[in-house]
Design a protein around this motif. Structure first.
Motif, PDB file in Angstrom:
ATOM      1  N   MET A   1     -35.235  23.967  42.303  1.00 39.41           N
ATOM      2  CA  MET A   1     -35.950  22.769  41.437  1.00 39.41           C
ATOM      3  C   MET A   1     -35.067  22.931  40.174  1.00 39.41           C
ATOM      4  O   MET A   1     -34.625  23.690  39.459  1.00 39.41           O
ATOM      5  N   ASP A   2     -34.843  21.433  39.888  1.00 43.52           N
ATOM      6  CA  ASP A   2     -34.206  21.174  38.495  1.00 43.52           C
ATOM      7  C   ASP A   2     -34.731  21.617  37.235  1.00 43.52           C
ATOM      8  O   ASP A   2     -36.084  21.666  37.276  1.00 43.52           O
ATOM      9  N   VAL A   3     -34.177  21.774  36.382  1.00 42.50           N
ATOM     10  CA  VAL A   3     -34.658  22.090  34.990  1.00 42.50           C
ATOM     11  C   VAL A   3     -34.496  20.642  34.254  1.00 42.50           C
ATOM     12  O   VAL A   3     -33.482  20.320  34.083  1.00 42.50           O
ATOM     13  N   GLN A   4     -35.756  20.728  33.184  1.00 37.97           N
ATOM     14  CA  GLN A   4     -35.723  19.259  32.689  1.00 37.97           C
ATOM     15  C   GLN A   4     -34.683  19.611  31.640  1.00 37.97           C
ATOM     16  O   GLN A   4     -34.087  20.673  31.068  1.00 37.97           O
ATOM     17  N   ARG A   5     -33.928  18.353  31.220  1.00 35.40           N
ATOM     18  CA  ARG A   5     -32.934  18.396  30.094  1.00 35.40           C
ATOM     19  C   ARG A   5     -33.442  18.934  28.809  1.00 35.40           C
ATOM     20  O   ARG A   5     -34.651  18.605  28.411  1.00 35.40           O
ATOM     21  N   ASN A   6     -32.678  19.516  28.214  1.00 37.68           N
ATOM     22  CA  ASN A   6     -32.871  20.157  26.937  1.00 37.68           C
ATOM     23  C   ASN A   6     -33.882  21.381  27.009  1.00 37.68           C
ATOM     24  O   ASN A   6     -34.237  21.718  26.000  1.00 37.68           O
ATOM     25  N   THR A   7     -34.200  21.558  28.324  1.00 36.61           N
ATOM     26  CA  THR A   7     -34.999  22.910  28.163  1.00 36.61           C
ATOM     27  C   THR A   7     -34.628  24.009  29.171  1.00 36.61           C
ATOM     28  O   THR A   7     -35.041  24.568  30.128  1.00 36.61           O
ATOM     29  N   LEU A   8     -33.244  24.115  28.888  1.00 35.28           N
ATOM     30  CA  LEU A   8     -32.601  25.294  29.993  1.00 35.28           C
ATOM     31  C   LEU A   8     -32.888  26.446  29.776  1.00 35.28           C
ATOM     32  O   LEU A   8     -33.377  27.278  28.766  1.00 35.28           O
ATOM     33  N   THR A   9     -33.134  27.060  30.916  1.00 32.80           N
ATOM     34  CA  THR A   9     -33.768  28.643  30.856  1.00 32.80           C
ATOM     35  C   THR A   9     -32.490  29.452  30.288  1.00 32.80           C
ATOM     36  O   THR A   9     -31.361  29.089  30.428  1.00 32.80           O
ATOM     37  N   GLU A  10     -32.886  30.682  30.231  1.00 36.48           N
ATOM     38  CA  GLU A  10     -31.707  31.703  29.460  1.00 36.48           C
ATOM     39  C   GLU A  10     -30.570  31.792  30.463  1.00 36.48           C
ATOM     40  O   GLU A  10     -29.476  32.016  30.448  1.00 36.48           O
ATOM     41  N   GLU A  11     -31.145  31.921  32.048  1.00 34.68           N
ATOM     42  CA  GLU A  11     -30.198  32.125  33.129  1.00 34.68           C
ATOM     43  C   GLU A  11     -29.116  30.718  32.936  1.00 34.68           C
ATOM     44  O   GLU A  11     -27.864  31.053  33.207  1.00 34.68           O
ATOM     45  N   TYR A  12     -29.781  29.620  33.020  1.00 28.62           N
ATOM     46  CA  TYR A  12     -28.808  28.451  33.021  1.00 28.62           C
ATOM     47  C   TYR A  12     -28.004  28.448  31.759  1.00 28.62           C
ATOM     48  O   TYR A  12     -26.804  28.054  31.898  1.00 28.62           O
ATOM     49  N   LYS A  13     -28.326  28.824  30.639  1.00 31.82           N
ATOM     50  CA  LYS A  13     -27.870  28.922  29.396  1.00 31.82           C
ATOM     51  C   LYS A  13     -26.383  29.822  29.596  1.00 31.82           C
ATOM     52  O   LYS A  13     -25.126  29.537  29.241  1.00 31.82           O
ATOM     53  N   ARG A  14     -26.582  31.137  30.046  1.00 36.18           N
ATOM     54  CA  ARG A  14     -25.777  31.983  30.189  1.00 36.18           C
ATOM     55  C   ARG A  14     -24.608  31.443  31.325  1.00 36.18           C
ATOM     56  O   ARG A  14     -23.480  32.019  31.066  1.00 36.18           O
ATOM     57  N   ALA A  15     -25.029  30.850  32.391  1.00 37.10           N
ATOM     58  CA  ALA A  15     -24.175  30.305  33.531  1.00 37.10           C
ATOM     59  C   ALA A  15     -23.482  29.434  32.815  1.00 37.10           C
ATOM     60  O   ALA A  15     -21.962  29.120  33.347  1.00 37.10           O
ATOM     61  N   VAL A  16     -23.918  28.399  32.112  1.00 36.02           N
ATOM     62  CA  VAL A  16     -23.154  27.382  31.312  1.00 36.02           C
ATOM     63  C   VAL A  16     -22.099  28.002  30.294  1.00 36.02           C
ATOM     64  O   VAL A  16     -20.896  27.439  30.499  1.00 36.02           O
ATOM     65  N   GLN A  17     -22.323  29.028  29.470  1.00 35.78           N
ATOM     66  CA  GLN A  17     -21.654  29.601  28.773  1.00 35.78           C
ATOM     67  C   GLN A  17     -20.324  30.299  29.373  1.00 35.78           C
ATOM     68  O   GLN A  17     -19.207  30.176  29.092  1.00 35.78           O
ATOM     69  N   GLU A  18     -20.739  30.965  30.893  1.00 34.77           N
ATOM     70  CA  GLU A  18     -19.520  31.701  31.234  1.00 34.77           C
ATOM     71  C   GLU A  18     -18.625  30.703  32.051  1.00 34.77           C
ATOM     72  O   GLU A  18     -17.644  30.700  32.171  1.00 34.77           O
ATOM     73  N   ALA A  19     -19.331  29.563  32.629  1.00 31.14           N
ATOM     74  CA  ALA A  19     -18.678  28.520  33.318  1.00 31.14           C
ATOM     75  C   ALA A  19     -17.855  27.793  32.631  1.00 31.14           C
ATOM     76  O   ALA A  19     -16.740  27.416  32.771  1.00 31.14           O
ATOM     77  N   SER A  20     -18.280  27.527  31.252  1.00 35.68           N
ATOM     78  CA  SER A  20     -17.466  26.692  30.169  1.00 35.68           C
ATOM     79  C   SER A  20     -16.127  27.789  30.034  1.00 35.68           C
ATOM     80  O   SER A  20     -15.156  27.069  29.639  1.00 35.68           O
ATOM     81  N   LYS A  21     -16.294  28.871  29.732  1.00 34.02           N
ATOM     82  CA  LYS A  21     -15.186  29.659  29.395  1.00 34.02           C
ATOM     83  C   LYS A  21     -14.216  29.833  30.610  1.00 34.02           C
ATOM     84  O   LYS A  21     -12.833  29.606  30.281  1.00 34.02           O
ATOM     85  N   VAL A  22     -14.642  30.002  31.721  1.00 37.85           N
ATOM     86  CA  VAL A  22     -13.431  29.727  32.979  1.00 37.85           C
ATOM     87  C   VAL A  22     -12.900  28.332  32.993  1.00 37.85           C
ATOM     88  O   VAL A  22     -11.810  28.261  32.847  1.00 37.85           O
ATOM     89  N   VAL A  23     -13.537  27.233  32.876  1.00 37.96           N
ATOM     90  CA  VAL A  23     -13.104  25.869  32.813  1.00 37.96           C
ATOM     91  C   VAL A  23     -11.844  25.878  31.651  1.00 37.96           C
ATOM     92  O   VAL A  23     -10.854  25.190  31.974  1.00 37.96           O
ATOM     93  N   LYS A  24     -12.369  26.201  30.519  1.00 39.74           N
ATOM     94  CA  LYS A  24     -11.501  26.074  29.262  1.00 39.74           C
ATOM     95  C   LYS A  24     -10.130  26.738  29.343  1.00 39.74           C
ATOM     96  O   LYS A  24      -9.136  26.697  28.721  1.00 39.74           O
ATOM     97  N   ALA A  25     -10.271  27.991  30.348  1.00 39.39           N
ATOM     98  CA  ALA A  25      -9.202  28.802  30.588  1.00 39.39           C
ATOM     99  C   ALA A  25      -8.327  28.349  31.792  1.00 39.39           C
ATOM    100  O   ALA A  25      -7.290  29.160  32.146  1.00 39.39           O
ATOM    101  N   GLY A  26      -8.626  27.177  32.074  1.00 37.42           N
ATOM    102  CA  GLY A  26      -8.033  26.626  33.369  1.00 37.42           C
ATOM    103  C   GLY A  26      -8.261  27.143  34.856  1.00 37.42           C
ATOM    104  O   GLY A  26      -7.565  26.848  35.686  1.00 37.42           O
ATOM    105  N   GLY A  27      -9.630  27.617  34.863  1.00 42.15           N
ATOM    106  CA  GLY A  27      -9.871  28.313  36.010  1.00 42.15           C
ATOM    107  C   GLY A  27     -10.682  27.273  37.018  1.00 42.15           C
ATOM    108  O   GLY A  27     -11.133  26.009  36.356  1.00 42.15           O
ATOM    109  N   ILE A  28     -11.091  27.920  38.118  1.00 41.59           N
ATOM    110  CA  ILE A  28     -11.962  26.712  39.070  1.00 41.59           C
ATOM    111  C   ILE A  28     -13.304  27.231  39.271  1.00 41.59           C
ATOM    112  O   ILE A  28     -13.428  28.581  39.313  1.00 41.59           O
ATOM    113  N   ILE A  29     -14.447  26.517  39.168  1.00 39.11           N
ATOM    114  CA  ILE A  29     -15.722  27.101  39.535  1.00 39.11           C
ATOM    115  C   ILE A  29     -16.212  26.399  40.675  1.00 39.11           C
ATOM    116  O   ILE A  29     -15.882  25.436  41.104  1.00 39.11           O
TER     117      ILE A  29
END
Length: 198
Positions: A1-29
């Protein structure tokens, strides 16, 4: 089930943060999108883009599309945004990929030989938040080897694909409703419209 915009769970926030690091470092997700699960990277990083082509065994002549989180980013990616594009975006009730003429400011291999660039605005919680976090367009291509069926749910993604990426996003993996690819429409500078996939 999708999470409403602007109400990301902590799990989503952590995943976004980690994925963002990988993408910015030139990685593939490997990440969930508004359609099927996708392989992604920084769309301005040619080396990262080439890694995805190699991983999929895909010919460079088959261009991959981009995900962005807002139509405000379109003018930076194409030389001119036809008026019809905004009309189609506003009218869309399901995921819509538009093929624009005059692609620019991305890795060269993402632009088709005729100069076109495929772009979709995502409204799905994770991919939208990730686009906003990395501040660059994301490559989004189906998470399968070239010639094999695109997986409709996470469970259908091959172990080979999972092992080859730098980060597997740990959200929405248990969903079992099959996802559908987006509609694809090609648009011309003169307002011409051609439906490539409905």
């Amino acid at each position: 089930m999708d999470v409403q915009r602007n109400t990301l769970t902590e799990e989503y926030k952590r995943a976004v943060q980690e994925a963002s690091k990988v993408v910015k470092a030139g990685g593939i997700i490997l990440y969930p999108t508004d359609t099927i699960w996708g392989l992604g990277c920084d769309a301005t990083n040619e080396e990262a883009v080439q890694r995805i082509f190699t991983l999929k065994g895909r010919a460079e002549s088959k261009a991959m599309l981009l995900l962005i989180d807002s139509d405000a980013k379109l003018p930076g990616l194409v030389r001119e945004v036809p008026d019809i594009a905004y009309q189609l975006i506003d009218a869309a009730v399901s995921p819509l990929t538009l093929i624009y003429p005059g692609g620019r400011n991305v890795a060269p291999s993402l632009i088709a030989p005729e100069g076109t660039l495929g772009i979709r605005i995502t409204h799905e919680a994770f991919s939208r938040a990730l686009c906003a976090a990395v501040r660059v367009p994301l490559v989004s291509t189906s998470a399968n080897l070239s010639g094999q069926p695109a997986p409709k749910i996470f469970a259908e993604i091959s172990e080979e694909i999972k092992a080859a990426v730098d980060y597997v996003v740990p959200v929405r993996q248990d969903e079992c409703t099959p996802a559908r690819p987006s509609e694809i429409i090609s648009i011309g500078l003169g307002g011409e419209v051609k439906i490539l996939r409905s």
